[in-house]
Design an enzyme around this catalytic site. Structure first.
Site, short mmCIF file in Angstrom:
data_model
loop_
_atom_site.label_atom_id
_atom_site.label_comp_id
_atom_site.label_asym_id
_atom_site.label_seq_id
_atom_site.Cartn_x
_atom_site.Cartn_y
_atom_site.Cartn_z
NE ARG A 223 48.94 36.82 32.35
CZ ARG A 223 48.24 35.68 32.34
NH1 ARG A 223 48.82 34.53 32.59
NH2 ARG A 223 46.95 35.69 32.05
CG HIS A 271 51.34 31.24 29.09
ND1 HIS A 271 51.36 32.60 29.14
CD2 HIS A 271 50.25 30.87 29.81
CE1 HIS A 271 50.34 33.04 29.85
NE2 HIS A 271 49.66 32.00 30.28
P1 NDP Z 1 42.72 35.37 41.74
O1 NDP Z 1 42.30 36.77 41.43
O2 NDP Z 1 41.67 34.37 42.10
O3 NDP Z 1 43.77 35.40 42.93
C1 NDP Z 1 44.79 36.33 43.02
C2 NDP Z 1 45.44 36.25 44.39
O4 NDP Z 1 46.55 37.15 44.42
C3 NDP Z 1 44.47 36.66 45.50
O5 NDP Z 1 44.66 35.86 46.63
C4 NDP Z 1 44.91 38.10 45.80
O6 NDP Z 1 44.67 38.51 47.11
C5 NDP Z 1 46.39 38.00 45.55
N1 NDP Z 1 46.97 39.32 45.27
C6 NDP Z 1 46.72 40.13 44.22
N2 NDP Z 1 47.42 41.26 44.32
C7 NDP Z 1 48.11 41.17 45.46
C8 NDP Z 1 49.02 42.02 46.13
N3 NDP Z 1 49.35 43.22 45.63
N4 NDP Z 1 49.54 41.61 47.29
C9 NDP Z 1 49.19 40.42 47.82
N5 NDP Z 1 48.35 39.55 47.23
C10 NDP Z 1 47.82 39.93 46.08
O7 NDP Z 1 43.57 34.87 40.51
P2 NDP Z 1 43.78 33.36 40.01
O8 NDP Z 1 44.20 32.54 41.16
O9 NDP Z 1 42.60 32.93 39.23
O10 NDP Z 1 44.97 33.56 38.94
C11 NDP Z 1 46.19 34.14 39.32
C12 NDP Z 1 47.02 34.42 38.09
O11 NDP Z 1 47.52 33.22 37.53
C13 NDP Z 1 46.27 35.05 36.91
O12 NDP Z 1 46.05 36.43 37.11
C14 NDP Z 1 47.21 34.77 35.76
O13 NDP Z 1 48.15 35.81 35.67
C15 NDP Z 1 47.92 33.50 36.19
N6 NDP Z 1 47.54 32.36 35.34
C16 NDP Z 1 48.53 31.71 34.65
C17 NDP Z 1 48.22 30.64 33.86
C18 NDP Z 1 49.29 29.87 33.17
O14 NDP Z 1 48.97 28.97 32.37
N7 NDP Z 1 50.56 30.14 33.43
C19 NDP Z 1 46.85 30.15 33.70
C20 NDP Z 1 45.89 30.89 34.48
C21 NDP Z 1 46.24 31.97 35.25
P3 NDP Z 1 43.16 38.67 47.67
O15 NDP Z 1 42.62 37.26 47.73
O16 NDP Z 1 43.32 39.25 49.00
O17 NDP Z 1 42.43 39.51 46.67
C1 OXD Z 2 45.10 32.57 31.88
C2 OXD Z 2 46.24 32.04 31.16
O1 OXD Z 2 45.17 33.70 32.39
O2 OXD Z 2 46.09 31.03 30.41
O3 OXD Z 2 44.09 31.84 31.98
O4 OXD Z 2 47.35 32.53 31.31
#
Ligand code: NDP
Ligand code: OXD
Length: 308
Positions: A223, A271
């Protein structure tokens, strides 16, 4: 019983068509149409409508049409209503493609060659084997893990960092704050796939950049607010960061004249790293509803205390 879809209306029409075929007994309305508001049980939304429960008193589940839920005000959704985020496979496939594109472009010095071309310069940079390029992925969730696995198949040395410990074959997994400095010091290209939470806002800042290998590349597909923009500009100026791929910005789009638009070492995309695919998103929604009806754990359930 009905579904309300509130996001891009063009995709909403596709959701309607797909749901009509796959679950003919479950009508789907596309906001602002809602039919009888008392029949709306499931809201599939980018952001929930204001006064959600006043409008839809029988709402049972809120499903984010995206993988992230930072756009939600979770405190405005009553605690008894579960919030679920999108876990359909198209999102991960799109993200894997984007991260692969960005990492390969940084690995093969594309930003420098684009600059050279504009300056009519013909100058080769020595090739570096993929195995010697260390990729570090922040976040090992559904997207981070899928990207790590694909990058490893391309021969890169891949590590990831998450909050809780993970074990992924072929990937060096680090967890927690104490492991962060070691992970960063061994990273040549850093990919951010963290969710945006109070803890991760501004995560990509000068202090973090300074810990990366000198001249590291950066990919932010998480983000926009993960990144401290002026710190990236300073790190590009000093050479600590060599180039950056940014799929997300704050705000989106950036205002006209923002220095990122014309920066020779920043490649921006609007995005689009991945997009929710209606065909599989509808299957996921039906899976969530079936789990809810059967009293099973909901896939993609958001932990409100963590914010993701
Ligand atoms: P998940 O919730 O599956 O994974 C998040 C990961 O981040 C987990 O491994 C989690 O750790 C880790 N994490 C979260 N907070 C912390 C922290 N404070 N310190 C260390 N590690 C942390 O999310 P997704 O993989 O599905 O998606 C990730 C992000 O990608 C979304 O939230 C969104 O913002 C972004 N996104 C962007 C898109 C785009 O088109 N640009 C499209 C889709 C998503 P743990 O496993 O230990 O919980
Ligand atoms: C999502 C995105 O969070 O598109 O799926 O950013």
């Amino acid at each position: 019983m009905a579904v309300l879809y509130k996001a891009d209306p063009v995709r909403g029409a596709e959701w309607q068509r797909l749901l009509a075929a796959k679950a003919p007994d479950l009508p789907c309305f596309v906001w602002p149409e809602a039919g009888d508001p008392r029949a709306i049980r499931y809201l599939a939304v980018w952001t929930p409508p204001d006064r959600m429960l006043e409008r839809f008193p029988n709402a049972e589940i809120v499903i984010s049409v995206g993988a992230g839920v930072d756009q939600f005000d979770l405190s405005a959704i009553p605690a008894h209503i579960p919030v679920v985020r999108m876990l359909e496979p198209g999102i991960a496939e799109g993200m894997v493609e984007y991260v692969t594109l960005a990492v390969l472009a940084l690995h093969r010095d594309l930003p420098a060659y684009l600059e050279d071309q504009r300056a009519e310069r013909w100058s080769a940079i020595r090739l570096r084997p993929a195995a010697s390029r260390r990729i570090g992925v922040l976040g090992l969730g559904q997207l981070g893990e899928a990207c790590c696995r694909r990058l490893a198949t391309l021969g890169f040395t891949v590590a990831g960092w998450s909050r809780s410990p993970k074990a992924i074959p072929g990937i060096t997994c680090h967890a927690g704050a104490a492991a962060l400095p070691g992970f960063l010091a061994a990273t040549d290209i850093l990919v951010c796939l963290l969710p945006l939470t109070a803890e991760t806002k501004g995560f990509l800042h000068a202090g973090l950049f300074a810990q990366l290998a000198p001249g590291a590349g950066l990919v932010n597909a998480g983000r926009g607010p993960h990144l401290v923009q002026e710190d990236l500009l300073a790190a590009l100026e000093s050479g600590q960061i060599s180039a950056a791929f940014l799929d997300v910005t704050d705000p989106e789009p950036l205002p006209s004249g923002h220095p990122f638009w014309h920066h020779p070492r920043i490649l921006m995309t609007p995005h689009i790293a991945s997009q929710t695919r209606p065909e599989t998103a509808v299957d996921f929604v039906l899976e969530v509803i079936a789990a809810h009806k059967a009293g099973r754990p909901l896939p993609g359930l958001v932990d409100r205390s963590r914010g993701y």
